[in-house]
Enzyme design. Structure first.
Site, short mmCIF file in Angstrom:
data_model
loop_
_atom_site.label_atom_id
_atom_site.label_comp_id
_atom_site.label_asym_id
_atom_site.label_seq_id
_atom_site.Cartn_x
_atom_site.Cartn_y
_atom_site.Cartn_z
N CYS A 290 0.82 -1.23 0.00
CA CYS A 290 0.00 0.00 0.00
C CYS A 290 0.85 1.26 0.00
O CYS A 290 0.35 2.34 -0.30
CB CYS A 290 -0.94 -0.01 1.20
SG CYS A 290 -2.17 -1.32 1.08
N HIS B 79 -3.70 7.22 2.18
CA HIS B 79 -4.06 5.88 1.72
C HIS B 79 -5.48 5.57 2.19
O HIS B 79 -5.84 5.85 3.34
CB HIS B 79 -3.06 4.89 2.30
CG HIS B 79 -3.39 3.46 2.01
ND1 HIS B 79 -3.65 3.00 0.74
CD2 HIS B 79 -3.52 2.38 2.85
CE1 HIS B 79 -3.92 1.70 0.80
NE2 HIS B 79 -3.84 1.31 2.06
N ASN C 244 -10.18 -0.17 -0.85
CA ASN C 244 -8.72 -0.11 -0.77
C ASN C 244 -8.12 -0.76 -2.02
O ASN C 244 -8.19 -1.98 -2.18
CB ASN C 244 -8.26 -0.85 0.50
CG ASN C 244 -6.75 -0.81 0.68
OD1 ASN C 244 -6.01 -0.40 -0.21
ND2 ASN C 244 -6.30 -1.27 1.85
N1 COA Z 1 -19.11 -8.61 8.51
C1 COA Z 1 -19.65 -8.85 9.70
N2 COA Z 1 -18.91 -9.15 10.79
C2 COA Z 1 -17.58 -9.20 10.64
C3 COA Z 1 -16.95 -8.97 9.41
C4 COA Z 1 -17.77 -8.68 8.31
N3 COA Z 1 -17.27 -8.43 7.09
N4 COA Z 1 -15.63 -9.09 9.57
C5 COA Z 1 -15.43 -9.38 10.85
N5 COA Z 1 -16.60 -9.46 11.51
C6 COA Z 1 -16.84 -9.75 12.91
C7 COA Z 1 -15.67 -10.43 13.56
O1 COA Z 1 -15.70 -11.83 13.31
C8 COA Z 1 -15.87 -10.09 15.00
O2 COA Z 1 -16.83 -10.96 15.54
P1 COA Z 1 -16.64 -11.59 17.01
O3 COA Z 1 -16.59 -10.41 17.93
O4 COA Z 1 -17.84 -12.45 17.15
O5 COA Z 1 -15.35 -12.33 16.92
C9 COA Z 1 -16.49 -8.70 14.95
O6 COA Z 1 -17.00 -8.55 13.64
C10 COA Z 1 -15.48 -7.60 15.22
O7 COA Z 1 -14.34 -7.86 14.44
P2 COA Z 1 -13.09 -6.94 14.54
O8 COA Z 1 -11.99 -7.53 13.73
O9 COA Z 1 -12.80 -6.59 15.97
O10 COA Z 1 -13.64 -5.62 13.83
P3 COA Z 1 -12.92 -4.26 13.64
O11 COA Z 1 -13.74 -3.18 14.19
O12 COA Z 1 -11.47 -4.31 14.03
O13 COA Z 1 -12.94 -4.11 12.05
C11 COA Z 1 -11.50 -4.34 10.14
C12 COA Z 1 -12.28 -5.07 11.23
C13 COA Z 1 -10.82 -5.38 9.27
C14 COA Z 1 -12.47 -3.54 9.30
C15 COA Z 1 -10.47 -3.39 10.81
O14 COA Z 1 -9.72 -4.08 11.78
C16 COA Z 1 -9.51 -2.79 9.80
O15 COA Z 1 -9.89 -2.02 8.95
N6 COA Z 1 -8.21 -3.12 9.93
C17 COA Z 1 -7.22 -2.62 9.01
C18 COA Z 1 -7.23 -3.50 7.79
C19 COA Z 1 -6.52 -2.84 6.64
O16 COA Z 1 -6.69 -1.67 6.41
N7 COA Z 1 -5.75 -3.63 5.89
C20 COA Z 1 -5.05 -3.14 4.77
C21 COA Z 1 -4.04 -2.16 5.24
S1 COA Z 1 -3.21 -1.38 3.96
#
Ligand code: COA
Length: 338
Positions: free
Chosen positions: A121, A262, A292
């Site tokens: 990224c 980004h 993204n």
């Molecule tokens: N739809 C519904 N529920 C989802 C889900 C989806 N697409 N993806 C995850 N969940 C669930 C999880 O399983 C978890 O359930 P649980 O509590 O029963 O285990 C719950 O939602 C919370 O998950 P969590 O990972 O804590 O959510 P979050 O608020 O951290 O959001 C991301 C997840 C991936 C959106 C976030 O962590 C993020 O954006 N991270 C950066 C990723 C990124 O940018 N990567 C590329 C970088 S260049």
């Protein structure tokens, strides 16, 4: 290592920007038919409503070519005047030849060197900085810097943790030598922390873990991430590197007209802007429509800002990115020709 161009003989002017997206839209409702998710969850956690997806068999060059052609047309520069082409990507058409080589041929850029750079990224920021160094050193006059990815080729559409985030897209920016005291890329800072490599990676994508029936069955050819870790690191590192670069250049947030971050997650962009003391009116956000696109996010956002009139000659821009590696960086530039 913050680097500024204050002692160089030339400055790399940011002359024009072009972009291209695939036609097919993948909405949150479409994803809800593939995995256990819903529009409300995706929008509230990421800010993304839809992303664009290439057709099967459609490689990055199919986006890089129209983006490059649009950029050159807007610049009034012909491909034969290019000294170099650098394509930032982790999803080129093939590992060999490079997508930059394909583009060099398709454009008819007969004099241009061409190679790809893989920095996830942060790829576009890294490629822009590298290209600027050629120009500042007097080694090249015009370099086309392309950033784009076809993330749909690297995403597991049965994994709801990742498939909601990514899309496909590409942008191209022309750098051209100009006076050292004129507009252009003023400085950059590039950083990395390889100890975090496992937090965001594609396990079977190179020479170490070669594809086998077992790796394919386990989906090791797809993006894996520790979402929480990446989330907190992205906010911390992007704000940090912006402040370091501004400090190195003797600038403050008052010197930023537009922050072009980004586009990984709206919930990463907003606190980053907040930490820099920038109101969201000065931040370019298009994640809602494109998701993204990895190395494509910053040139796509620049292209949108140019199209809607926010990016014009003299606009002072801070771009910043964070991604797999872990790797991150920022560049400060003034748009247009002197
Ligand atoms: N739809 C519904 N529920 C989802 C889900 C989806 N697409 N993806 C995850 N969940 C669930 C999880 O399983 C978890 O359930 P649980 O509590 O029963 O285990 C719950 O939602 C919370 O998950 P969590 O990972 O804590 O959510 P979050 O608020 O951290 O959001 C991301 C997840 C991936 C959106 C976030 O962590 C993020 O954006 N991270 C950066 C990723 C990124 O940018 N990567 C590329 C970088 S260049």
């Amino acid at each position: 290592m913050p680097v500024s161009a204050r002692r160089s003989l030339a400055r790399a002017q940011c002359v024009a920007i072009g972009s291209a997206l695939p036609e097919q839209r993948l909405t949150n409702a479409d994803l809800a038919r593939l995995v256990d998710t819903n529009d409300e969850w995706i929008v509230s956690r990421t800010g993304i409503r839809e992303r664009r997806i290439c057709a099967p068999g459609q490689g990055l060059s199919s986006l890089a070519l129209p983006a490059a052609q649009q950029c050159l047309e807007r610049a009034g520069v012909s491909a034969s005047e290019l000294d170099g082409i650098i394509v930032a990507t982790i999803s080129g058409d093939q590992i060999m030849p490079s997508t930059a080589n394909l583009l060099q041929h398709q454009l008819g850029a007969g004099r241009a060197f061409a190679y790809d750079m893989a920095n996830a990224c942060n790829g576009f920021v890294a490629a822009l900085s590298t290209a600027a160094c050629f120009i500042e050193a007097g080694r090249a006059k015009r370099i086309l810097v392309v950033g784009g990815d076809v993330m749909s080729s690297l995403v597991d559409y049965s994994d709801r943790n990742t498939c909601i985030l990514f899309g496909d897209g590409c942008g191209a920016l022309l750098l051209e030598a100009g006076p050292a005291d004129g507009p252009g890329l003023v400085g950059f800072a590039l950083r990395s922390d390889g100890s975090g490599g496992g937090e965001l990676c594609i396990p079977s994508s190179g020479s170490a873990l070669r594809p086998s029936p077992a790796t394919l069955a386990a989906g090791m050819q797809y993006v894996k991430q520790n979402g929480r870790h990446v989330f907190t690191q992205a906010i911390r590192r992007m704000a940090e590197v912006c402040n370091e670069l501004l400090g190195e250049l003797g600038l403050t947030t008052a010197d930023i007209d537009l922050l072009v971050p980004h586009q990984a997650n709206l919930r990463i962009i907003e606190p980053t802007a907040q930490r820099l003391g920038l109101p969201m009116e000065r931040v370019v956000v298009n994640i809602e429509r494109v998701g993204n696109t990895t190395a494509g996010t910053i040139p796509l956002a620049l292209a949108d800002a140019w199209t809607d009139g926010r990016l014009t000659d003299g606009t002072r821009v801070l771009v910043v990115a964070f991604g797999g590696g872990l790797t991150w960086g920022a560049s400060y530039l003034t748009w247009g020709r002197g």
